[in-house]
Write an enzyme that holds these catalytic residues in place. Structure first.
Site, PDB file in Angstrom:
ATOM      1  N   ASP A  58       1.115  -1.296  -0.056  1.00 57.89           N
ATOM      2  CA  ASP A  58      -0.006  -0.088  -0.055  1.00 57.89           C
ATOM      3  C   ASP A  58       0.892   1.173   0.005  1.00 57.89           C
ATOM      4  OD1 ASP A  58      -1.921   1.856   0.525  1.00 57.89           O
ATOM      5  OD2 ASP A  58      -2.886   0.996   2.179  1.00 57.89           O
ATOM      6  N   PHE A 110      -9.855  -0.235  -0.311  1.00 58.10           N
ATOM      7  CA  PHE A 110      -9.615  -1.386   0.442  1.00 58.10           C
ATOM      8  C   PHE A 110     -10.061  -2.762   0.187  1.00 58.10           C
ATOM      9  CE2 PHE A 110      -9.980  -3.815   4.633  1.00 58.10           C
ATOM     10  CZ  PHE A 110      -8.631  -3.848   4.991  1.00 58.10           C
ATOM     11  N   ASP A 128      -7.386  -9.586   4.912  1.00 52.67           N
ATOM     12  CA  ASP A 128      -8.302  -9.478   6.077  1.00 52.67           C
ATOM     13  C   ASP A 128      -9.005  -8.072   6.369  1.00 52.67           C
ATOM     14  OD1 ASP A 128      -6.167  -8.653   7.389  1.00 52.67           O
ATOM     15  OD2 ASP A 128      -7.328  -8.800   9.251  1.00 52.67           O
TER      16      ASP A 128
HETATM   17  P1  5GP Z   1       1.679  -0.416   3.830  1.00 51.20           P
HETATM   18  O1  5GP Z   1       2.694  -0.531   4.860  1.00 51.20           O
HETATM   19  O2  5GP Z   1       2.334  -0.802   2.317  1.00 51.20           O
HETATM   20  O3  5GP Z   1       0.775   0.819   3.800  1.00 51.20           O
HETATM   21  O4  5GP Z   1       0.933  -1.664   4.266  1.00 51.20           O
HETATM   22  C1  5GP Z   1       0.756  -2.643   3.793  1.00 51.20           C
HETATM   23  C2  5GP Z   1       0.066  -3.708   4.590  1.00 51.20           C
HETATM   24  O5  5GP Z   1      -1.151  -3.209   4.878  1.00 51.20           O
HETATM   25  C3  5GP Z   1      -0.263  -4.931   4.214  1.00 51.20           C
HETATM   26  O6  5GP Z   1       0.803  -5.870   4.316  1.00 51.20           O
HETATM   27  C4  5GP Z   1      -1.681  -5.410   4.537  1.00 51.20           C
HETATM   28  O7  5GP Z   1      -1.498  -6.291   5.672  1.00 51.20           O
HETATM   29  C5  5GP Z   1      -2.212  -4.069   4.760  1.00 51.20           C
HETATM   30  N1  5GP Z   1      -3.128  -3.637   3.672  1.00 51.20           N
HETATM   31  C6  5GP Z   1      -2.930  -2.402   3.080  1.00 51.20           C
HETATM   32  N2  5GP Z   1      -3.811  -2.495   1.906  1.00 51.20           N
HETATM   33  C7  5GP Z   1      -4.772  -3.280   2.257  1.00 51.20           C
HETATM   34  C8  5GP Z   1      -6.083  -3.647   1.860  1.00 51.20           C
HETATM   35  O8  5GP Z   1      -6.590  -3.034   0.907  1.00 51.20           O
HETATM   36  N3  5GP Z   1      -6.657  -4.507   2.259  1.00 51.20           N
HETATM   37  C9  5GP Z   1      -6.287  -5.360   3.288  1.00 51.20           C
HETATM   38  N4  5GP Z   1      -6.748  -6.232   3.813  1.00 51.20           N
HETATM   39  N5  5GP Z   1      -5.123  -4.956   3.923  1.00 51.20           N
HETATM   40  C10 5GP Z   1      -4.254  -4.228   3.290  1.00 51.20           C
END
Ligand code: 5GP
Length: 217
Positions: free
Chosen positions: A137, A186, A193
């Site tokens: 993300d 999301f 999850d």
């Molecule tokens: P980042 O650190 O890149 O912002 O977030 C990564 C983590 O956030 C991922 O490993 C995941 O666990 C969670 N995440 C980010 N976006 C989503 C999403 O759209 N759905 C879900 N279920 N988890 C997400």
């Protein structure tokens, strides 16, 4: 070198109507649409497996599965690599290790990222490591994870990300192998999850407002 930056899903893609697919009865009303059907995910993984195999040749690999969201992607990717390498008469050994991270509450990324374990990843030293993560993300998680993994001095680190979100101010390195590039929404399902729900959904779906309220903490 082939250019494969992933299947791009545009911002205006609403997903498939729920009537067109089956999904668990208990999630009726909790999801809005089927964003990426399970079969498409599997077909795409086969392609990632081929690309990964082309790059690693006959070298042994340790797949580092990022839990919990990455467990399905990792299992299907490893399986796909195994099938492909067998059918092309290769002799590579794949090991799978796990690491657990947590950064989300409800549908918001929180500042405090925890590496829950294991503490000791010394088995990665001198090895080809493939980090297998379901979704990138903001990239904060991947950045922290790479930093952590680098301290164990692997020979090479590759990253496979099934989904990469188009977000403003994304940080850090993009995965070397990207399944899909998706809008900033999301998504749940295929082990992703929302507060531990929806991991038992095969398709990647968009959660509905009702679903968000129902499973809110
Ligand atoms: P980042 O650190 O890149 O912002 O977030 C990564 C983590 O956030 C991922 O490993 C995941 O666990 C969670 N995440 C980010 N976006 C989503 C999403 O759209 N759905 C879900 N279920 N988890 C997400």
């Amino acid at each position: 070198v082939k250019q494969d930056k992933g299947i791009v899903i545009e911002d205006d893609w609403p997903g498939y109507s729920l009537d067109l697919f089956t999904y668990p009865e208990h999630y009726h009303g909790d999801i809005e649409s089927v964003y990426i059907p399970h079969g498409v995910i599997m077909d795409r993984i086969e392609c990632l497996a081929r690309n990964i195999l082309e790059d690693i040749g006959n070298h042994d690999v340790i797949a580092l599965c990022v839990l919990k969201g990455g467990y399905k992607f990792c299992a299907d990717l490893v399986e796909s690599i195994k099938v492909l390498s067998r059918s092309t008469n290769r002799t590579l050994t794949m090991r799978v290790e796990f690491i657990r991270l947590k950064s989300y509450l409800n549908d918001q990324s929180t500042e405090d990222l925890h590496i829950i374990g294991p503490e000791d990843l010394s088995m990665l030293r001198g090895k080809n490591v493939l980090i297998v993560e379901a979704i990138v993300d903001t990239g904060k998680t991947m950045k922290a994870l790479l930093k952590h993994v680098e301290t164990f001095q692997p020979k090479r680190i590759g990253v496979a990300g099934l989904l990469v979100k188009r977000v403003p101010n994304g940080v850090g390195r993009l995965p070397d192998y990207v399944g899909f590039v998706i809008p900033n929404r999301f998504v749940v399902g295929y082990a992703l999850d929302y507060n531990e729900y929806f991991r038992d959904l095969n398709h990647i779906c968009v959660i509905s407002e009702r679903g968000k309220v129902k499973y809110k903490l």
